[in-house]
Design a protein around this motif. Structure first.
Motif, PDB file in Angstrom:
ATOM      1  N   TYR A  57      -2.391   8.378   5.610  1.00 24.27           N
ATOM      2  CA  TYR A  57      -2.627   7.382   6.657  1.00 24.27           C
ATOM      3  C   TYR A  57      -3.780   7.812   7.561  1.00 24.27           C
ATOM      4  N   ALA A  73       2.655   8.710   2.064  1.00 26.27           N
ATOM      5  CA  ALA A  73       2.102   7.628   2.873  1.00 26.27           C
ATOM      6  C   ALA A  73       1.573   8.167   4.200  1.00 26.27           C
ATOM      7  N   GLY A  99       0.849  -1.190   0.000  1.00 20.75           N
ATOM      8  CA  GLY A  99       0.000   0.000   0.000  1.00 20.75           C
ATOM      9  C   GLY A  99       0.881   1.234   0.000  1.00 20.75           C
ATOM     10  N   HIS A 100       0.397   2.285   0.603  1.00 18.73           N
ATOM     11  CA  HIS A 100       1.173   3.529   0.637  1.00 18.73           C
ATOM     12  C   HIS A 100       2.549   3.328   1.239  1.00 18.73           C
ATOM     13  N   LEU A 101       2.532   2.700   2.402  1.00 17.95           N
ATOM     14  CA  LEU A 101       3.791   2.539   3.122  1.00 17.95           C
ATOM     15  C   LEU A 101       4.727   1.559   2.403  1.00 17.95           C
ATOM     16  N   ALA A 160       3.888  -4.668   6.098  1.00 19.89           N
ATOM     17  CA  ALA A 160       3.266  -3.353   5.900  1.00 19.89           C
ATOM     18  C   ALA A 160       1.825  -3.554   5.434  1.00 19.89           C
ATOM     19  N   THR A 161       1.181  -4.530   6.022  1.00 15.94           N
ATOM     20  CA  THR A 161      -0.216  -4.825   5.706  1.00 15.94           C
ATOM     21  C   THR A 161      -1.122  -4.159   6.749  1.00 15.94           C
ATOM     22  N   ASP A 221      -3.790  -7.948  -2.910  1.00 14.20           N
ATOM     23  CA  ASP A 221      -4.725  -7.213  -3.766  1.00 14.20           C
ATOM     24  C   ASP A 221      -4.457  -7.481  -5.254  1.00 14.20           C
ATOM     25  N   ASP A 239       1.733  -9.073  -2.151  1.00 15.87           N
ATOM     26  CA  ASP A 239       0.499  -8.401  -1.744  1.00 15.87           C
ATOM     27  C   ASP A 239      -0.693  -9.303  -2.069  1.00 15.87           C
TER      28      ASP A 239
HETATM   29  N1  LIG Z   1       0.875   4.849   5.738  1.00 14.36           N
HETATM   30  C1  LIG Z   1       1.448   5.238   6.847  1.00 14.36           C
HETATM   31  O1  LIG Z   1       2.004   6.313   6.896  1.00 14.36           O
HETATM   32  C2  LIG Z   1       1.424   4.392   8.057  1.00 14.36           C
HETATM   33  C3  LIG Z   1       1.828   4.932   9.254  1.00 14.36           C
HETATM   34  C4  LIG Z   1       1.826   4.144  10.398  1.00 14.36           C
HETATM   35  C5  LIG Z   1       1.418   2.847  10.328  1.00 14.36           C
HETATM   36  N2  LIG Z   1       1.009   2.309   9.170  1.00 14.36           N
HETATM   37  C6  LIG Z   1       0.590   0.920   9.146  1.00 14.36           C
HETATM   38  O2  LIG Z   1       1.217   0.260   8.095  1.00 14.36           O
HETATM   39  C7  LIG Z   1       0.332  -0.663   7.513  1.00 14.36           C
HETATM   40  C8  LIG Z   1       0.183  -0.339   6.053  1.00 14.36           C
HETATM   41  O3  LIG Z   1      -0.255   0.982   5.890  1.00 14.36           O
HETATM   42  P1  LIG Z   1      -0.630   1.573   4.493  1.00 14.36           P
HETATM   43  O4  LIG Z   1      -0.929   2.991   4.671  1.00 14.36           O
HETATM   44  O5  LIG Z   1       0.395   1.185   3.504  1.00 14.36           O
HETATM   45  O6  LIG Z   1      -2.002   0.800   4.208  1.00 14.36           O
HETATM   46  P2  LIG Z   1      -2.640   0.506   2.779  1.00 14.36           P
HETATM   47  O7  LIG Z   1      -4.067   0.159   3.014  1.00 14.36           O
HETATM   48  O8  LIG Z   1      -2.305   1.598   1.854  1.00 14.36           O
HETATM   49  O9  LIG Z   1      -1.861  -0.769   2.286  1.00 14.36           O
HETATM   50  C9  LIG Z   1      -2.077  -2.051   2.783  1.00 14.36           C
HETATM   51  C10 LIG Z   1      -1.642  -3.037   1.711  1.00 14.36           C
HETATM   52  O10 LIG Z   1      -1.669  -4.358   2.225  1.00 14.36           O
HETATM   53  C11 LIG Z   1      -2.288  -5.205   1.271  1.00 14.36           C
HETATM   54  N3  LIG Z   1      -2.853  -6.339   1.952  1.00 14.36           N
HETATM   55  C12 LIG Z   1      -4.062  -6.443   2.550  1.00 14.36           C
HETATM   56  N4  LIG Z   1      -4.252  -7.657   3.056  1.00 14.36           N
HETATM   57  C13 LIG Z   1      -3.142  -8.358   2.765  1.00 14.36           C
HETATM   58  C14 LIG Z   1      -2.737  -9.679   3.008  1.00 14.36           C
HETATM   59  N5  LIG Z   1      -3.492 -10.527   3.688  1.00 14.36           N
HETATM   60  N6  LIG Z   1      -1.535 -10.061   2.561  1.00 14.36           N
HETATM   61  C15 LIG Z   1      -0.744  -9.216   1.896  1.00 14.36           C
HETATM   62  N7  LIG Z   1      -1.078  -7.945   1.631  1.00 14.36           N
HETATM   63  C16 LIG Z   1      -2.268  -7.542   2.057  1.00 14.36           C
HETATM   64  C17 LIG Z   1      -3.286  -4.354   0.596  1.00 14.36           C
HETATM   65  O11 LIG Z   1      -3.580  -4.901  -0.671  1.00 14.36           O
HETATM   66  C18 LIG Z   1      -2.567  -3.024   0.505  1.00 14.36           C
HETATM   67  O12 LIG Z   1      -1.781  -2.965  -0.657  1.00 14.36           O
HETATM   68  C19 LIG Z   1      -0.949  -0.554   8.275  1.00 14.36           C
HETATM   69  O13 LIG Z   1      -0.980  -1.541   9.268  1.00 14.36           O
HETATM   70  C20 LIG Z   1      -0.871   0.796   8.911  1.00 14.36           C
HETATM   71  O14 LIG Z   1      -1.567   0.826  10.125  1.00 14.36           O
HETATM   72  C21 LIG Z   1       1.015   3.072   8.022  1.00 14.36           C
END
Ligand SMILES: NC(=O)c1ccc[n+]([C@@H]2O[C@H](COP(=O)([O-])OP(=O)(O)OC[C@H]3O[C@@H](n4cnc5c(N)ncnc54)[C@H](O)[C@@H]3O)[C@@H](O)[C@H]2O)c1
Ligand SMILES: NC(=O)c1ccc[n+]([C@@H]2O[C@H](COP(=O)([O-])OP(=O)(O)OC[C@H]3O[C@@H](n4cnc5c(N)ncnc54)[C@H](O)[C@@H]3O)[C@@H](O)[C@H]2O)c1
Lengths: 220, 220
Positions: B91, B87, A82-84, A142-143, A108, A106
């Motif tokens: 978030y 990201a 995802g984003h991260l 990073a899910t 998705d 991933d």
């Molecule tokens: N984006 C941020 O800045 C940020 C900050 C702190 C914490 N986080 C944590 O990091 C994690 C990811 O954040 P994000 O913003 O990238 O979320 P996001 O929703 O953008 O990305 C999540 C990704 O994981 C994939 N995914 C879902 N289920 C899955 C599975 N079973 N197996 C493999 N991949 C799977 C999705 O397809 C998606 O691409 C989250 O737990 C979030 O809480 C993110």
DNA sequence: AGGCGCTTGTGAACGAACGCACAAAGTGAG
DNA sequence: CTCACTTTGTGCGTTCGTTCACAAGCGCCT
């Protein structure tokens, strides 16, 4: 020691500035620690300094790198793009610090098959195969939080023994598996805590009151 | 205490599961800490438990939130909207945990003016104005490392007193400013260190040798 | 060659944090 | 009402990490 990577960074910065020798005092202030602590830390690796002179920067870089196991490149898998995950995959700072991202996974359908930083994203089904194929020991999660534990278990079962977790959950793992977590919300909350305290103790929690009393007691 | 946010997360998870009461033992294992430590931590906030029963989840959530200063929303500015900044801005986990991203600032002409997560990216020139306008006390630095110190100084000068830094540098700030850093390379390097140790001590650094000797001594 | 100044490596004191273990306190059953 | 059971709150010993302070060691200057 968890501080070695910080020293290593300060050292490589110095090396880039063509500094050949550094004293514990200088290096300590660059790393933001006490100089005695730094010397003690380095002494655990052996006596690599010269009294009256300091440490040879290049030599110390090598010794610390060796200690950290960075003389080889570690293959890494990122699960969840995802984003991260995107940001991590595109980040150049890993490759230059001893890590090679070898697989992206991933769940998705829209993400699977796309190319990120020169690597094709594979479906979750192929997780175990990727880990085995590349001999991956380090996995990055990073899910979304709800699936993190499940992913973690699959990584461990596939042979991964170190995990870097970005999902806001406490992962349960066997003793021999090392987990580190990066939690940005927690960092912000800690900042908020200090920020709130600065506003003045009177309108806040009991912990602040206790601290204020302590300060009073000290000043009298 | 730096563990309060972890407890808070475990508590909100429990609250969502409609759990009304929790014992220190249960909460401790959910947070991954010793139960005595948890009780001692909570006792600093006051006596909010009931002997023989445990803690009321909702009440404890409120008390911990109050202690952390999360009864209000903290406005936040993000500087640097590259991969990581994007990201972070997107978030959702921040908004739900007491933080409101109010301003996005970048130096790149191609990024300035674009909209991210409903917010328009402003040019670096407007940094100070944004901070003052929104009364921002917390700044996030997601710029390249070389400019991080400079950005940090501008944030502090504008009135920001807490900084979350993602750039791999040690920031120098006045005493009254709180800095926390998130450094993913360092986390990976720590994992690599442990990983390397698992491979067997013989081919590695002196720190490992020392540990091995110690283990010998203990076993005899 | 000898002495002087600088910096390392470390012994020892200190302090903070951890966890055990138990008394105090509340609950519910009989 | 009493007793047995549960769980909190905390005193205390222990362990871990940090810091001070200094002797040992090295290079340079005379
Ligand atoms: N984006 C941020 O800045 C940020 C900050 C702190 C914490 N986080 C944590 O990091 C994690 C990811 O954040 P994000 O913003 O990238 O979320 P996001 O929703 O953008 O990305 C999540 C990704 O994981 C994939 N995914 C879902 N289920 C899955 C599975 N079973 N197996 C493999 N991949 C799977 C999705 O397809 C998606 O691409 C989250 O737990 C979030 O809480 C993110
Ligand atoms: N991407 C990651 O996963 C990751 C991981 C670890 C650390 N980091 C660190 O986080 C920081 C950002 O990483 P990134 O991957 O987003 O980098 P990036 O190059 O994608 O983004 C940097 C952004 O900062 C902006 N910028 C440059 N100079 C600026 C200035 N003076 N003022 C304001 N903005 C400025 C750029 O325009 C760009 O948008 C870097 O320091 C990097 O080392 C990133």
């Amino acid at each position: 020691m968890a501080r070695l990577p910080i020293y290593l960074r300060a050292l490589t910065t110095l090396a880039e500035e063509a500094v050949t020798t550094v004293s514990s005092e200088e290096l300590a202030s660059a790393a933001g620690v006490n100089s005695a602590k730094l010397r003690k830390d380095l002494s655990y690796l052996g006596s690599y300094g010269t009294r009256g002179v300091g440490y040879d920067v290049d030599y110390l870089v090598y010794q610390v790198s060796r200690e950290l196991g960075l003389t080889q490149d570690w293959p890494v898998v990122i699960v969840g793009l995802g984003h991260l995950g995107h940001a991590l995959a595109n980040y150049g700072g890993f490759a230059s610090r001893g890590f090679a991202i070898r697989a992206l996974v991933d769940a998705d359908a829209a993400t699977v098959g796309t190319e990120i930083a020169g690597l094709r994203v594979r479906h979750l089904d192929g997780l175990e195969e990727e880990v085995r194929k590349h001999g991956i020991a380090i996995g990055v999660i990073a899910t979304p939080a709800p699936v993190a534990q499940e992913i973690c278990e699959r990584l461990v079962a596939a042979g991964v023994s170190s995990i870097l977790n970005f999902a806001p959950v406490v992962l349960v793992v066997p003793d021999e598996v090392e987990v580190r977590k990066v939690d940005m919300s927690i960092e912000l909350q800690i900042l908020a805590f200090h920020e709130q305290r600065k506003l003045g103790p009177e309108r806040h929690g009991r912990l602040n009151d206790a601290v204020a009393e302590l300060a009073d007691a000290v000043s009298t």
